[in-house]
Structure formats: structure tokens, C-alpha cells
Scaffold this motif. Structure first.
Motif, mmCIF file in Angstrom:
data_model
loop_
_atom_site.group_PDB
_atom_site.id
_atom_site.type_symbol
_atom_site.label_atom_id
_atom_site.label_comp_id
_atom_site.label_asym_id
_atom_site.label_seq_id
_atom_site.Cartn_x
_atom_site.Cartn_y
_atom_site.Cartn_z
ATOM 1 N N VAL A 150 0.842 -1.201 0.000
ATOM 2 C CA VAL A 150 0.000 0.000 0.000
ATOM 3 C C VAL A 150 0.878 1.252 0.000
ATOM 4 O O VAL A 150 0.613 2.203 -0.745
ATOM 5 N N GLU A 151 1.946 1.250 0.801
ATOM 6 C CA GLU A 151 2.872 2.389 0.841
ATOM 7 C C GLU A 151 3.540 2.625 -0.510
ATOM 8 O O GLU A 151 3.975 3.734 -0.804
ATOM 9 N N HIS A 152 3.648 1.585 -1.319
ATOM 10 C CA HIS A 152 4.295 1.680 -2.635
ATOM 11 C C HIS A 152 3.273 1.701 -3.776
ATOM 12 O O HIS A 152 3.589 1.362 -4.920
ATOM 13 N N ASP A 153 2.060 2.102 -3.461
ATOM 14 C CA ASP A 153 0.995 2.349 -4.444
ATOM 15 C C ASP A 153 0.509 1.121 -5.207
ATOM 16 O O ASP A 153 0.054 1.238 -6.346
ATOM 17 N N TYR A 154 0.592 -0.036 -4.591
ATOM 18 C CA TYR A 154 -0.007 -1.232 -5.165
ATOM 19 C C TYR A 154 -1.399 -1.394 -4.566
ATOM 20 O O TYR A 154 -1.645 -1.039 -3.419
ATOM 21 N N GLU A 155 -2.309 -1.956 -5.352
ATOM 22 C CA GLU A 155 -3.629 -2.312 -4.840
ATOM 23 C C GLU A 155 -3.543 -3.758 -4.360
ATOM 24 O O GLU A 155 -3.089 -4.637 -5.087
ATOM 25 N N VAL A 156 -3.973 -4.017 -3.149
ATOM 26 C CA VAL A 156 -3.820 -5.332 -2.531
ATOM 27 C C VAL A 156 -5.166 -6.038 -2.420
ATOM 28 O O VAL A 156 -6.159 -5.434 -2.010
ATOM 29 N N VAL A 157 -5.154 -7.326 -2.781
ATOM 30 C CA VAL A 157 -6.297 -8.197 -2.536
ATOM 31 C C VAL A 157 -5.796 -9.303 -1.611
ATOM 32 O O VAL A 157 -4.956 -10.114 -2.002
ATOM 33 N N ASP A 158 -6.279 -9.307 -0.386
ATOM 34 C CA ASP A 158 -5.849 -10.264 0.633
ATOM 35 C C ASP A 158 -6.832 -11.431 0.663
ATOM 36 O O ASP A 158 -7.995 -11.262 1.000
ATOM 37 N N HIS A 159 -6.344 -12.612 0.313
ATOM 38 C CA HIS A 159 -7.180 -13.809 0.275
ATOM 39 C C HIS A 159 -7.086 -14.618 1.562
ATOM 40 O O HIS A 159 -7.635 -15.710 1.650
ATOM 41 N N GLY A 160 -6.379 -14.083 2.555
ATOM 42 C CA GLY A 160 -6.304 -14.740 3.852
ATOM 43 C C GLY A 160 -5.037 -15.546 4.011
ATOM 44 O O GLY A 160 -4.239 -15.640 3.095
ATOM 45 N N ASP A 166 -4.032 -19.342 12.828
ATOM 46 C CA ASP A 166 -4.580 -20.655 13.141
ATOM 47 C C ASP A 166 -3.523 -21.667 12.723
ATOM 48 O O ASP A 166 -3.311 -21.894 11.523
ATOM 49 N N ALA A 167 -2.850 -22.264 13.696
ATOM 50 C CA ALA A 167 -1.746 -23.181 13.416
ATOM 51 C C ALA A 167 -2.176 -24.395 12.604
ATOM 52 O O ALA A 167 -1.331 -25.113 12.064
ATOM 53 N N LEU A 168 -3.474 -24.638 12.499
ATOM 54 C CA LEU A 168 -3.962 -25.799 11.758
ATOM 55 C C LEU A 168 -4.566 -25.447 10.403
ATOM 56 O O LEU A 168 -5.168 -26.296 9.742
ATOM 57 N N ASP A 169 -4.410 -24.197 9.966
ATOM 58 C CA ASP A 169 -4.992 -23.830 8.674
ATOM 59 C C ASP A 169 -4.255 -24.527 7.531
ATOM 60 O O ASP A 169 -3.173 -25.069 7.716
ATOM 61 N N ASP A 170 -4.875 -24.541 6.366
ATOM 62 C CA ASP A 170 -4.346 -25.232 5.194
ATOM 63 C C ASP A 170 -4.030 -24.229 4.090
ATOM 64 O O ASP A 170 -4.920 -23.505 3.632
ATOM 65 N N TYR A 171 -2.780 -24.201 3.644
ATOM 66 C CA TYR A 171 -2.347 -23.229 2.634
ATOM 67 C C TYR A 171 -3.126 -23.288 1.322
ATOM 68 O O TYR A 171 -3.347 -22.255 0.705
ATOM 69 N N PRO A 172 -3.580 -24.468 0.841
ATOM 70 C CA PRO A 172 -4.305 -24.443 -0.439
ATOM 71 C C PRO A 172 -5.548 -23.560 -0.408
ATOM 72 O O PRO A 172 -5.885 -22.936 -1.426
ATOM 73 N N VAL A 173 -6.222 -23.490 0.721
ATOM 74 C CA VAL A 173 -7.444 -22.687 0.842
ATOM 75 C C VAL A 173 -7.187 -21.245 0.402
ATOM 76 O O VAL A 173 -7.983 -20.645 -0.314
ATOM 77 N N PHE A 174 -6.071 -20.687 0.810
ATOM 78 C CA PHE A 174 -5.765 -19.277 0.568
ATOM 79 C C PHE A 174 -4.931 -19.062 -0.699
ATOM 80 O O PHE A 174 -5.164 -18.111 -1.445
ATOM 81 N N CYS A 175 -3.986 -19.954 -0.944
ATOM 82 C CA CYS A 175 -3.091 -19.784 -2.094
ATOM 83 C C CYS A 175 -3.802 -20.054 -3.419
ATOM 84 O O CYS A 175 -3.540 -19.368 -4.416
ATOM 85 N N LEU A 176 -4.707 -21.020 -3.437
ATOM 86 C CA LEU A 176 -5.488 -21.255 -4.662
ATOM 87 C C LEU A 176 -6.341 -20.038 -4.996
ATOM 88 O O LEU A 176 -6.467 -19.657 -6.156
ATOM 89 N N ARG A 177 -6.918 -19.401 -3.989
ATOM 90 C CA ARG A 177 -7.742 -18.215 -4.222
ATOM 91 C C ARG A 177 -6.904 -17.047 -4.747
ATOM 92 O O ARG A 177 -7.324 -16.319 -5.649
ATOM 93 N N ALA A 178 -5.711 -16.874 -4.199
ATOM 94 C CA ALA A 178 -4.829 -15.802 -4.686
ATOM 95 C C ALA A 178 -4.445 -16.058 -6.141
ATOM 96 O O ALA A 178 -4.505 -15.152 -6.984
ATOM 97 N N ALA A 193 0.550 -25.354 -4.943
ATOM 98 C CA ALA A 193 -0.882 -25.024 -4.984
ATOM 99 C C ALA A 193 -1.162 -23.998 -6.077
ATOM 100 O O ALA A 193 -2.068 -24.180 -6.895
ATOM 101 N N ALA A 194 -0.398 -22.929 -6.114
ATOM 102 C CA ALA A 194 -0.620 -21.875 -7.111
ATOM 103 C C ALA A 194 -0.478 -22.418 -8.521
ATOM 104 O O ALA A 194 -1.247 -22.051 -9.418
ATOM 105 N N ASN A 195 0.465 -23.318 -8.723
ATOM 106 C CA ASN A 195 0.692 -23.871 -10.059
ATOM 107 C C ASN A 195 -0.411 -24.818 -10.520
ATOM 108 O O ASN A 195 -0.446 -25.187 -11.697
ATOM 109 N N LYS A 196 -1.317 -25.185 -9.656
ATOM 110 C CA LYS A 196 -2.461 -26.012 -10.042
ATOM 111 C C LYS A 196 -3.513 -25.189 -10.793
ATOM 112 O O LYS A 196 -4.382 -25.746 -11.452
ATOM 113 N N VAL A 197 -3.435 -23.868 -10.687
ATOM 114 C CA VAL A 197 -4.420 -22.985 -11.306
ATOM 115 C C VAL A 197 -4.027 -22.738 -12.757
ATOM 116 O O VAL A 197 -2.905 -22.303 -13.046
#
Length: 177
Positions: free
Chosen positions: A23-33, A38-50, A79-83
Motif C-alpha cells: 500500500v505504501e508503494h501504491d499497489y492495490e492489494v487483494v488479501d485472500h487470507g 490458526d496453526a492448523l490452517d491449510d495453505y491451499p485454501v488461501f493460495c489457490l484463491r490468490a 498449490a498456485a501452479n495447479k491454477v
């Protein structure tokens, strides 16, 4: 430029830092979480959405890239490369971040939140976002081979140099008895 972010618990601190930096460097950010630790969260949930966000916007001709973050960055890159339409690269140095753009036209960068300092990883992201893809024919050709394989499952043809002196697969199975 819009930047899509996704992580897991191991990347949450860097993701939160990057949001402010972007934001300080004038980028627009979309945060997918994620949005909370949560130590038990799963990266695919958020990385696939990004990655989906990047692929969809680029398909519409919009200027967007992504960053996925985990402990090592390996699973997040996978995960990202699955998209479809995403080429994600794991950066562990400034040089790998630059080459991800220059040679692979990567549109998502993966970094390991437990592998480097915040300053180093921020620099990898900065370099990735600011490096253009020059469009050299050899890199376009190689990316095309990967895209064709994704679409058809057909391997690219072997070059003549690889065929010289090669033993045909069926001949290698024959034995002298």
C-alpha cells in the motif's frame, strides 16, 4: 498494479507486513487470507484463491500479479501452479525473483516465511513486482511448450540433437540370448 496475496499461518506475519509495504508503494492489494493465526490452517485454501485471482484478472487483460507465502514456500508454489494460467516460482534470492519474471514470466511468487528475514523477503517481492518480462523468443517458446502440455498432455518433440545416438525405446528392451 493489483497484487493478490495468500498464505498460511507460517506466512501470516510476512503477509501482514507486505500488505502495508505494498500500500505504501501504491499497489492495490487483494488479501485472500488467512486473517487470523490458526496453526492448523491449510495453505491451499488461501493460495489457490490468490492464484485464481491473478489468473482471472490477467485473462481480462488487467495488470495483476500474486504472492503466496508459507513456511518454506514449496507447498504454496505447488498449490498456485495447479491454477490454469498461473506460473508460480519459488524465490530464495533476488536473482531467482528476477529470473522468475525475465525467463518464466511467472505471475505468482512464492516465498518461505521461515527461510528469510522480513527485509529479504520484502526485497524478493519488490524485485519480482518491478521486473518486466522482456519477451525473448526462447523464453516465449519454452512457456508455450508448457502451456501446450497443460492443454493437451502432449510432450514437446525432442530436438534432433537429442535424437542422435539415442537408442529407440523398443530396442532397449531387447536382450541378446
Amino acid at each position: 498494479m493489483r497484487v493478490h496475496l495468500g498464505s498460511d499461518h507460517a506466512g501470516l506475519e510476512l503477509k501482514d507486513h507486505l500488505i502495508n509495504w505494498l500500500v505504501e508503494h501504491d499497489y492495490e492489494v487483494v488479501d485472500h487470507g488467512p486473517f487470523v493465526y490458526d496453526a492448523l490452517d491449510d495453505y491451499p485454501v488461501f493460495c489457490l484463491r490468490a492464484a485464481e485471482g491473478v489468473a482471472a484478472e490477467q485473462a481480462e487483460g488487467l495488470d495483476s500479479l500474486g504472492v503466496v507465502i508459507g513456511g518454506s514456500g514449496n507447498g504454496e508454489q505447488i498449490a498456485a501452479n495447479k491454477v490454469t494460467g498461473v506460473r508460480s516460482a519459488l524465490a530464495w534470492s533476488e536473482e531467482t525473483a528476477v529470473l522468475a519474471r525475465e525467463h518464466n514470466n511467472a505471475n505468482v511468487l512464492s516465498v518461505g516465511g521461515r527461510m528469510h528475514s522480513l527485509e529479504e523477503m520484502t526485497r524478493f517481492v519488490e524485485v519480482f513486482l518491478s521486473t518486466p518480462f522482456p519477451g525473448d523468443e526462447r523464453h516465449v517458446r519454452r512457456i508455450g511448450q508448457l502451456s501446450t502440455y497443460d492443454a493437451t498432455g502432449e510432450l514437446p518433440p525432442l530436438p534432433e540433437s537429442a535424437l542422435r545416438g539415442a537408442v529407440p525405446a523398443d530396442a532397449a528392451d531387447e536382450t541378446d540370448a
